[in-house]
Design a protein around this motif. Structure first.
Motif, PDB file in Angstrom:
ATOM      1  N   ASP A 255      37.172  34.019  43.207  1.00 27.38           N
ATOM      2  CA  ASP A 255      37.554  35.220  43.952  1.00 27.38           C
ATOM      3  C   ASP A 255      37.379  36.468  43.096  1.00 27.38           C
ATOM      4  O   ASP A 255      36.850  37.492  43.566  1.00 27.38           O
ATOM      5  N   SER A 256      37.788  36.391  41.824  1.00 29.53           N
ATOM      6  CA  SER A 256      37.671  37.560  40.950  1.00 29.53           C
ATOM      7  C   SER A 256      36.208  37.923  40.723  1.00 29.53           C
ATOM      8  O   SER A 256      35.850  39.107  40.707  1.00 29.53           O
ATOM      9  N   TRP A 257      35.355  36.922  40.548  1.00 29.99           N
ATOM     10  CA  TRP A 257      33.935  37.210  40.312  1.00 29.99           C
ATOM     11  C   TRP A 257      33.299  37.888  41.522  1.00 29.99           C
ATOM     12  O   TRP A 257      32.489  38.804  41.380  1.00 29.99           O
ATOM     13  N   GLN A 258      33.688  37.464  42.718  1.00 28.24           N
ATOM     14  CA  GLN A 258      33.200  38.124  43.923  1.00 28.24           C
ATOM     15  C   GLN A 258      33.628  39.586  43.938  1.00 28.24           C
ATOM     16  O   GLN A 258      32.848  40.484  44.273  1.00 28.24           O
ATOM     17  N   ARG A 259      34.851  39.862  43.529  1.00 22.31           N
ATOM     18  CA  ARG A 259      35.340  41.237  43.487  1.00 22.31           C
ATOM     19  C   ARG A 259      34.618  42.057  42.414  1.00 22.31           C
ATOM     20  O   ARG A 259      34.370  43.257  42.597  1.00 22.31           O
ATOM     21  N   VAL A 260      34.281  41.425  41.284  1.00 22.06           N
ATOM     22  CA  VAL A 260      33.499  42.105  40.249  1.00 22.06           C
ATOM     23  C   VAL A 260      32.139  42.515  40.812  1.00 22.06           C
ATOM     24  O   VAL A 260      31.680  43.646  40.628  1.00 22.06           O
ATOM     25  N   ARG A 261      31.490  41.587  41.486  1.00 19.08           N
ATOM     26  CA  ARG A 261      30.185  41.877  42.082  1.00 19.08           C
ATOM     27  C   ARG A 261      30.269  43.055  43.041  1.00 19.08           C
ATOM     28  O   ARG A 261      29.424  43.959  43.027  1.00 19.08           O
ATOM     29  N   GLU A 262      31.290  43.049  43.885  1.00 21.29           N
ATOM     30  CA  GLU A 262      31.429  44.122  44.872  1.00 21.29           C
ATOM     31  C   GLU A 262      31.729  45.461  44.204  1.00 21.29           C
ATOM     32  O   GLU A 262      31.197  46.499  44.613  1.00 21.29           O
ATOM     33  N   LEU A 263      32.558  45.440  43.179  1.00 20.11           N
ATOM     34  CA  LEU A 263      32.899  46.671  42.456  1.00 20.11           C
ATOM     35  C   LEU A 263      31.647  47.289  41.831  1.00 20.11           C
ATOM     36  O   LEU A 263      31.373  48.492  42.008  1.00 20.11           O
ATOM     37  N   PHE A 264      30.896  46.502  41.100  1.00 21.66           N
ATOM     38  CA  PHE A 264      29.710  47.023  40.425  1.00 21.66           C
ATOM     39  C   PHE A 264      28.637  47.450  41.413  1.00 21.66           C
ATOM     40  O   PHE A 264      27.969  48.470  41.210  1.00 21.66           O
ATOM     41  N   ALA A 265      28.459  46.682  42.488  1.00 23.77           N
ATOM     42  CA  ALA A 265      27.460  47.056  43.494  1.00 23.77           C
ATOM     43  C   ALA A 265      27.804  48.402  44.126  1.00 23.77           C
ATOM     44  O   ALA A 265      26.932  49.233  44.374  1.00 23.77           O
ATOM     45  N   ALA A 266      29.095  48.635  44.358  1.00 21.71           N
ATOM     46  CA  ALA A 266      29.514  49.875  45.011  1.00 21.71           C
ATOM     47  C   ALA A 266      29.443  51.084  44.098  1.00 21.71           C
ATOM     48  O   ALA A 266      29.050  52.177  44.525  1.00 21.71           O
TER      49      ALA A 266
END
Length: 271
Positions: A255-266
């Motif tokens: 779950d945290s890695w998915q949130r990291v991906r979304e944060l950096f993409a945004a």
């Protein structure tokens, strides 16, 4: 030596679930600074030329371990130039490949930690970013990711460097003075300097960071109007991210890695 890794190789490197999109290259390098010993760093980037944002990676107490190198490669496989500097380099070249995690080595690792200074760490992070831009074609859009001590360093970096985004895993020693970079005052005191968007990941059962510390961190971020999200994983413990360790929590890691991906993409996309 520069290694070229396929997507399949990168996917196999670690245990948490994530999407990878790029074939990558990776290598350990030395960065020369005019007033310090050469600083080892591990850098990875997509093999194909392109406009890739930069992500600094902050290591745990144990330094540039194989686990940290795997994270660097996995960040690169998402489409970033990723680099993890050895912040212990002023203590000698024997720190360049990390310290084996053990109770016997813990005192030595804390001794190395005690030698870090705010100005020295800032200089090292800036040198790593400069190297990535000059030699790996990294863009000026900068994010950072860090774990435990590296999370502490990432919070510090957000107060000193022009980060756009920071993903901070279980960062110890933020509210109180006296440990790591919380000298002479707590890092939390510099929160108003932060302009990056932050996502902080905590473990509910963390023996280092209790609920009161989490509350104080949340209050400081809110008072300074820092864009942030705090995620607390029920039942998880400190160091939940890394497979192969007893505290590993796959659900929290994924779950945290998915949130990291979304944060950096945004936050690190062009524009």
């Amino acid at each position: 030596m520069c290694l070229r890794l396929s997507v399949a190789t990168s996917q196999a490197a670690f245990g948490y679930s994530r999407v990878v999109a790029f074939e990558i290259t990776a290598e350990q390098i030395d960065i020369i600074q005019h007033d310090a010993m050469p600083m080892a760093a591990y850098i990875s980037r997509p093999a194909r030329p392109g406009d890739y944002p930069l992500v600094l990676v902050g290591a745990e107490l144990w330094g540039l371990t194989n686990e940290v190198r795997a994270v660097v490669r996995d960040v690169a496989a998402l489409g970033y130039v990723a680099i993890a500097p050895n912040l212990y380099h002023r203590s000698g070249p024997d720190t360049s490949t990390g310290i084996e995690e053990s109770d016997a080595n813990r005192a030595h690792a804390f001794e190395l930690l005690g030698r870090l200074t705010r100005d020295g760490v800032e200089a090292d992070l800036r040198a790593a970013a400069d190297y990535a831009r000059e030699h790996a074609g990294a863009a000026d859009r900068i994010g950072m990711l860090g774990f435990s001590l590296g999370g502490h360093v990432t919070y510090f970096a957000a107060t000193r460097l022009p980060l756009r985004a920071a993903a901070i895993y279980y960062p110890g020693w933020l509210p109180d003075a006296g440990t790591a970079l919380s000298v002479p005052d707590p890092l939390l005191a510099a929160t108003s300097r932060i302009t990056a968007r932050l996502t902080l990941f905590f473990a509910e059962q963390d023996h280092v960071i209790d609920a009161d510390q989490r509350r104080r961190i949340e209050e400081a971020l809110s008072a300074a109007s820092v864009r942030h999200e705090i995620v607390v994983y029920p039942g998880a413990r400190h160091a939940f991210f890394f497979p192969g360790r007893e505290p590993y929590d796959k659900q929290a890691a994924d779950d945290s890695w998915q949130r990291v991906r979304e944060l950096f993409a945004a936050e690190l996309s062009a524009g």
